[in-house]
Design an enzyme around this catalytic site. Structure first.
Site, PDB file in Angstrom:
ATOM      1  N   ALA A  69       0.841  -1.202   0.000  1.00 48.97           N
ATOM      2  CA  ALA A  69       0.000   0.000   0.000  1.00 48.97           C
ATOM      3  C   ALA A  69       0.872   1.247   0.000  1.00 48.97           C
ATOM      4  CB  ALA A  69      -0.921  -0.001   1.221  1.00 48.97           C
ATOM      5  N   ASP A  70       0.310   2.304  -0.552  1.00 48.21           N
ATOM      6  CA  ASP A  70       0.995   3.595  -0.563  1.00 48.21           C
ATOM      7  C   ASP A  70      -0.052   4.688  -0.401  1.00 48.21           C
ATOM      8  OD1 ASP A  70       3.483   5.148  -0.948  1.00 48.21           O
ATOM      9  OD2 ASP A  70       2.421   5.929  -2.684  1.00 48.21           O
TER      10      ASP A  70
END
EC number: 3.6.1.9
Length: 189
Positions: A69-70
């Site tokens: 995730a970012d």
């Protein structure tokens, strides 16, 4: 038997969100080069970074389901990452003061069962902040490891006037969407 789930993130907030969703997982993180290319659309930039994180771990653990995730904060299309120092954090909070910005969290899932990518945008509007408000907020919250120099879940009511969209996304993981993706791969959470 379904592959074990690995979270490719050091974020304690992402860990908490997955735990609350009842997803058993371990954490493995590999260093990746994150793009901060302002010319890319927010979702594309975040997806690139999330995929790089997931794929770095998946290469070493191909029998697992890896979640990368970012999260980035975008003000007028420009990404605001984590601050490098306290003055940078103050400057970012001043920029956000009285304005609406977007928080984008992208998630890349890599698994022998399939691949899933998603990017979620949430609109956040800040209150008009005084220098005293900013100083007080920074005394209460460690802003140094947070995109946009703030945390929705930590005294967010001091600085945020409204949110349109998924609040878990602002915290760092659109967990309902992640659960939906995992269910699509055969998991039941």
């Amino acid at each position: 038997m379904l592959p074990p789930v690995i979270l490719a993130s050091q974020s304690p907030r992402r860990r908490e969100l997955l735990e609350k969703a009842g997803i058993p997982f371990s954490v493995i993180v590999r260093d990746t080069e994150e793009l901060k290319e302002a010319s890319m659309p927010p979702q594309e930039l975040c997806l690139h970074n999330a995929a790089a994180k997931a794929e770095a771990v998946f290469r070493e653990h191909p029998d697992s389901t890896v979640i990368g995730a970012d999260t980035l904060v975008f003000l007028e299309g420009l990404p605001l990452g984590k601050p490098g120092n306290e003055e940078e954090a103050r400057t970012t909070l001043r920029k956000l003061s009285g304005h609406t910005h977007h928080v984008c969290t992208a998630v890349a899932i890599r698994s022998p069962l399939g691949m899933k990518d998603l990017a979620v945008l949430t609109e956040v509007t800040f209150r008009k902040l005084t220098e005293r408000d900013i100083r007080r907020y920074m005394e209460l919250v460690n802003v140094m490891d947070k995109a946009g120099s703030y945390a929705f879940q930590e005294y967010g009511e001091m600085i945020i006037s409204s949110v349109r969209g998924d609040t878990d996304n602002v915290i760092g993981l659109p967990v309902r969407d992640v659960v939906t993706c995992l269910n699509g791969l055969g998991y039941r959470f």
